[in-house]
Design a protein around this motif. Sequence first.
Motif, short mmCIF file in Angstrom:
data_model
loop_
_atom_site.label_atom_id
_atom_site.label_comp_id
_atom_site.label_asym_id
_atom_site.label_seq_id
_atom_site.Cartn_x
_atom_site.Cartn_y
_atom_site.Cartn_z
N TYR A 1 0.82 -1.20 0.00
CA TYR A 1 0.00 0.00 0.00
C TYR A 1 0.86 1.27 0.00
CZ TYR A 1 -3.36 3.55 1.29
OH TYR A 1 -4.11 4.69 1.31
N PRO A 2 1.92 1.34 0.81
CA PRO A 2 2.77 2.54 0.76
C PRO A 2 3.40 2.77 -0.62
CG PRO A 2 3.20 1.35 2.79
CD PRO A 2 2.31 0.48 1.94
N GLU A 3 3.73 1.70 -1.33
CA GLU A 3 4.29 1.84 -2.68
C GLU A 3 3.26 2.39 -3.65
OE1 GLU A 3 7.59 -1.76 -2.41
OE2 GLU A 3 5.59 -2.19 -3.22
N VAL A 4 2.03 1.90 -3.53
CA VAL A 4 0.95 2.41 -4.38
C VAL A 4 0.70 3.88 -4.09
CG1 VAL A 4 -1.53 2.22 -4.87
CG2 VAL A 4 -0.14 0.15 -4.65
N ARG A 5 0.66 4.22 -2.82
CA ARG A 5 0.45 5.62 -2.42
C ARG A 5 1.56 6.54 -2.93
NH1 ARG A 5 -2.54 8.17 2.26
NH2 ARG A 5 -0.88 9.67 2.31
N MET A 6 2.81 6.10 -2.79
CA MET A 6 3.94 6.89 -3.23
C MET A 6 3.88 7.10 -4.75
SD MET A 6 8.02 6.31 -2.76
CE MET A 6 7.83 6.21 -0.99
N THR A 7 3.50 6.05 -5.46
CA THR A 7 3.39 6.14 -6.92
C THR A 7 2.34 7.17 -7.29
OG1 THR A 7 4.06 3.84 -7.19
CG2 THR A 7 2.87 4.85 -9.03
N LYS A 8 1.18 7.09 -6.68
CA LYS A 8 0.08 8.01 -6.98
C LYS A 8 0.42 9.44 -6.58
CE LYS A 8 -4.06 9.67 -7.66
NZ LYS A 8 -4.25 10.39 -8.88
N LYS A 9 1.02 9.61 -5.43
CA LYS A 9 1.27 10.95 -4.91
C LYS A 9 2.49 11.62 -5.53
CE LYS A 9 1.74 13.46 -0.58
NZ LYS A 9 1.85 13.39 0.86
N ASN A 10 3.58 10.88 -5.71
CA ASN A 10 4.84 11.49 -6.10
C ASN A 10 5.32 11.20 -7.52
OD1 ASN A 10 5.10 12.48 -3.44
ND2 ASN A 10 5.99 10.57 -2.78
N VAL A 11 4.87 10.10 -8.10
CA VAL A 11 5.41 9.70 -9.39
C VAL A 11 4.42 9.95 -10.52
CG1 VAL A 11 6.44 7.79 -10.70
CG2 VAL A 11 6.81 7.94 -8.24
N LEU A 12 3.19 9.48 -10.35
CA LEU A 12 2.19 9.59 -11.41
C LEU A 12 0.87 10.15 -10.86
CD1 LEU A 12 2.93 6.08 -12.96
CD2 LEU A 12 3.54 8.28 -13.98
N PRO A 13 0.89 11.36 -10.32
CA PRO A 13 -0.32 11.91 -9.68
C PRO A 13 -1.48 12.14 -10.65
CG PRO A 13 1.34 13.61 -9.88
CD PRO A 13 1.99 12.31 -10.28
N GLU A 14 -1.18 12.22 -11.93
CA GLU A 14 -2.23 12.50 -12.91
C GLU A 14 -3.04 11.25 -13.28
OE1 GLU A 14 1.62 11.92 -15.29
OE2 GLU A 14 1.05 12.64 -13.32
N TYR A 15 -2.63 10.10 -12.77
CA TYR A 15 -3.33 8.84 -13.07
C TYR A 15 -4.09 8.34 -11.87
CZ TYR A 15 -0.53 8.41 -17.33
OH TYR A 15 0.04 8.62 -18.56
N ASP A 16 -5.15 7.60 -12.13
CA ASP A 16 -5.93 6.94 -11.09
C ASP A 16 -5.22 5.66 -10.66
OD1 ASP A 16 -8.60 6.63 -9.67
OD2 ASP A 16 -8.48 4.75 -10.79
N SER A 17 -5.16 5.41 -9.38
CA SER A 17 -4.48 4.21 -8.86
C SER A 17 -5.09 2.93 -9.40
CB SER A 17 -4.52 4.18 -7.34
OG SER A 17 -3.83 5.27 -6.81
N ASP A 18 -6.42 2.89 -9.49
CA ASP A 18 -7.08 1.69 -10.00
C ASP A 18 -6.66 1.41 -11.44
OD1 ASP A 18 -8.45 1.22 -7.64
OD2 ASP A 18 -10.24 2.30 -8.30
N TYR A 19 -6.49 2.46 -12.22
CA TYR A 19 -6.04 2.31 -13.61
C TYR A 19 -4.60 1.79 -13.65
CZ TYR A 19 -4.25 3.65 -18.20
OH TYR A 19 -3.64 3.65 -19.43
N LEU A 20 -3.72 2.41 -12.89
CA LEU A 20 -2.30 2.04 -12.92
C LEU A 20 -2.06 0.60 -12.48
CD1 LEU A 20 -0.63 5.22 -11.40
CD2 LEU A 20 -0.55 4.47 -13.79
N PHE A 21 -2.78 0.16 -11.47
CA PHE A 21 -2.51 -1.14 -10.87
C PHE A 21 -3.52 -2.21 -11.28
CE2 PHE A 21 -0.26 1.99 -8.38
CZ PHE A 21 1.00 1.41 -8.31
N GLU A 22 -4.21 -1.97 -12.38
CA GLU A 22 -5.15 -2.96 -12.90
C GLU A 22 -4.38 -4.04 -13.66
OE1 GLU A 22 -9.01 -3.27 -15.85
OE2 GLU A 22 -7.89 -1.42 -15.75
N PRO A 23 -4.55 -5.29 -13.26
CA PRO A 23 -3.85 -6.36 -13.97
C PRO A 23 -4.47 -6.57 -15.35
CG PRO A 23 -5.05 -7.26 -12.09
CD PRO A 23 -5.30 -5.78 -12.13
N ILE A 24 -3.62 -6.56 -16.36
CA ILE A 24 -4.08 -6.76 -17.73
C ILE A 24 -3.14 -7.78 -18.39
CG2 ILE A 24 -4.41 -5.69 -20.00
CD1 ILE A 24 -4.96 -3.07 -18.58
N ALA A 25 -3.73 -8.78 -18.98
CA ALA A 25 -2.93 -9.76 -19.72
C ALA A 25 -2.30 -9.05 -20.91
CB ALA A 25 -3.80 -10.91 -20.19
#
Length: 71
Positions: free
Chosen positions: A42-66
């Motif tokens: 969870y802290p990694e997801v939060r850091m990604t959303k807050k500091n690395v890719l704030p313009e993206y939705d977390s659900d979108y970024l971490f959605e598993p896609i084949a």
Amino acid sequence: MLVNLKKALDGKGITLRAYASILGVSEKTLWNKINEETAFTYPEVRMTKKNVLPEYDSDYLFEPIAEKEAV
């Protein structure tokens, strides 16, 4: 594979080495996480959303896609 996350990082010119450094993990660990062999914390997801890719939705970024679906 977390294709959306990989594409977003590539789109911003963020290398896996740089992203791993931001998260405080090795490149191998990050690769395992992107390939869904291990989970992001969870802290990694939060850091990604807050500091690395704030313009993206977390659900979108971490959605598993084949990979076949992503093509």
